[in-house]
Design a protein around this motif. Structure first.
Motif, PDB file in Angstrom:
ATOM      1  N   GLN A   1      -7.871   2.681  -6.505  1.00  0.00           N
ATOM      2  CA  GLN A   1      -6.997   1.750  -7.216  1.00  0.00           C
ATOM      3  C   GLN A   1      -6.616   2.305  -8.589  1.00  0.00           C
ATOM      4  N   ILE A   2      -6.619   3.625  -8.735  1.00  0.00           N
ATOM      5  CA  ILE A   2      -6.372   4.227 -10.045  1.00  0.00           C
ATOM      6  C   ILE A   2      -4.952   3.963 -10.530  1.00  0.00           C
ATOM      7  N   ILE A   3      -3.973   4.066  -9.629  1.00  0.00           N
ATOM      8  CA  ILE A   3      -2.589   3.802 -10.018  1.00  0.00           C
ATOM      9  C   ILE A   3      -2.421   2.299 -10.198  1.00  0.00           C
ATOM     10  N   PRO A   4      -1.964   1.836 -11.362  1.00  0.00           N
ATOM     11  CA  PRO A   4      -1.901   0.392 -11.616  1.00  0.00           C
ATOM     12  C   PRO A   4      -1.012  -0.336 -10.610  1.00  0.00           C
ATOM     13  N   SER A   5      -1.546  -1.390 -10.020  1.00  0.00           N
ATOM     14  CA  SER A   5      -0.777  -2.182  -9.067  1.00  0.00           C
ATOM     15  C   SER A   5      -1.329  -3.601  -9.020  1.00  0.00           C
ATOM     16  N   LYS A   6      -0.438  -4.532  -8.758  1.00  0.00           N
ATOM     17  CA  LYS A   6      -0.844  -5.931  -8.606  1.00  0.00           C
ATOM     18  C   LYS A   6      -1.426  -6.144  -7.212  1.00  0.00           C
ATOM     19  N   PRO A   7      -2.167  -7.247  -6.991  1.00  0.00           N
ATOM     20  CA  PRO A   7      -2.683  -7.526  -5.643  1.00  0.00           C
ATOM     21  C   PRO A   7      -1.563  -7.532  -4.615  1.00  0.00           C
ATOM     22  N   GLY A   8      -1.801  -6.833  -3.518  1.00  0.00           N
ATOM     23  CA  GLY A   8      -0.807  -6.757  -2.470  1.00  0.00           C
ATOM     24  C   GLY A   8       0.227  -5.674  -2.660  1.00  0.00           C
ATOM     25  N   GLN A   9       0.172  -4.923  -3.781  1.00  0.00           N
ATOM     26  CA  GLN A   9       1.180  -3.904  -4.073  1.00  0.00           C
ATOM     27  C   GLN A   9       0.662  -2.478  -3.944  1.00  0.00           C
ATOM     28  N   HIS A  10      -0.638  -2.289  -3.731  1.00  0.00           N
ATOM     29  CA  HIS A  10      -1.144  -0.944  -3.515  1.00  0.00           C
ATOM     30  C   HIS A  10      -0.494  -0.371  -2.258  1.00  0.00           C
ATOM     31  N   SER A  11      -0.264   0.924  -2.250  1.00  0.00           N
ATOM     32  CA  SER A  11       0.468   1.545  -1.143  1.00  0.00           C
ATOM     33  C   SER A  11      -0.185   1.269   0.213  1.00  0.00           C
ATOM     34  N   MET A  12      -1.513   1.261   0.271  1.00  0.00           N
ATOM     35  CA  MET A  12      -2.193   1.043   1.543  1.00  0.00           C
ATOM     36  C   MET A  12      -2.199  -0.421   1.961  1.00  0.00           C
ATOM     37  N   GLU A  13      -1.768  -1.301   1.071  1.00  0.00           N
ATOM     38  CA  GLU A  13      -1.646  -2.719   1.421  1.00  0.00           C
ATOM     39  C   GLU A  13      -0.267  -3.057   1.981  1.00  0.00           C
ATOM     40  N   ARG A  14       0.625  -2.058   2.041  1.00  0.00           N
ATOM     41  CA  ARG A  14       1.998  -2.307   2.489  1.00  0.00           C
ATOM     42  C   ARG A  14       2.384  -1.424   3.670  1.00  0.00           C
TER      43      ARG A  14
END
Length: 244
Positions: A154-167
């Motif tokens: 989760q190093i790259i800042p992202s909101k919940p549901g916006q991490h690349s592996m969550e999409r």
């Protein structure tokens, strides 16, 4: 193919993004590849890689991935200071900024008379992650990710549901995932995690692990492995040739 290179400055919601365009010099219409650099932006090795792909019949766009955080034209050195600055920029840029960067490049290339309508993506290191991020865009038909960092973190800042592996459900094209087994940035457990998630999502992907260190594609420095690099390029060109 002989190639030509030029610069375009694209407007994005987070500021002007310098983009280096390398494409065949002759007449014709060509597929485009969105090509993402390491944290150092368009260094000599990245430019040579982009021009190599362009010489095989592709228009290759290399954006300055941290354009919001640096003067236009910034290239970081492959040293401790450059690494520290690049990692600080990675930690500072919100992941949604990459999405708007992608839209700016896609919309620009769609307006070009030499574009044939097909878009792919590729990248090294964080650029491998950003190529993966580009694959979320519906226009991207094929993506080559070389030792993509931070897909398992989760190093790259992202909101919940916006991490690349969550999409993953947004990815419609084919993926090529290439890794080095001796890469200390992406441990075995991290690669296993990514593989399982891609499999569970039912994505179309191929997976290759080589006995190589991080940045084995970079033709500068002692980690460069020319034989593995040649295989990596061959795999990417096969993917793009089949899909674009």
């Amino acid at each position: 193919m002989l190639i030509q290179s030029h610069i375009v400055d694209l407007e994005t919601p987070t500021g002007t993004m310098r983009t280096y365009v390398h494409r065949p010099a002759g007449e014709g219409r060509f597929p485009a590849i969105l090509f993402y650099s390491e944290i150092f932006q368009q260094t000599g090795p990245i430019e040579r890689a982009a021009r190599f792909l362009a010489g095989h019949g592709y228009a290759v766009l290399v954006p300055e991935v941290f354009h919001e955080l640096n003067p236009i034209g910034t290239v970081l050195a492959y040293d401790d200071a450059g690494r520290d600055k690049g990692n600080a920029d990675k930690a500072a840029k919100d992941v949604q900024g990459y999405d708007s960067d992608n839209r700016a490049m896609i919309e620009w290339v769609q307006s070009q008379p030499w574009f044939n309508g097909n878009i792919g993506a590729a990248g090294f290191c964080i650029g491998g992650h950003l190529a993966f991020r580009a694959a979320l865009q519906p226009e991207v038909k094929a993506t080559a990710c070389f030792y993509a960092t931070d897909l398992h973190t989760q190093i790259i800042p992202s909101k919940p549901g916006q991490h690349s592996m969550e999409r993953l459900a947004d990815i419609k094209g084919e993926l090529l995932m290439i890794w080095g087994k001796q890469d200390n940035h992406i441990p075995t457990a991290g690669r296993v995690q990514v593989y399982q998630q891609l499999t569970d999502a039912g994505l179309s992907f191929t997976w290759h692990e080589f006995n190589g260190q991080h940045a084995f594609m970079r033709d500068e420095g002692e980690r460069y492995d020319p034989q593995l690099a040649a295989i990596g390029y061959q795999l990417a060109l096969q993917l793009f040739g089949n899909t674009l």
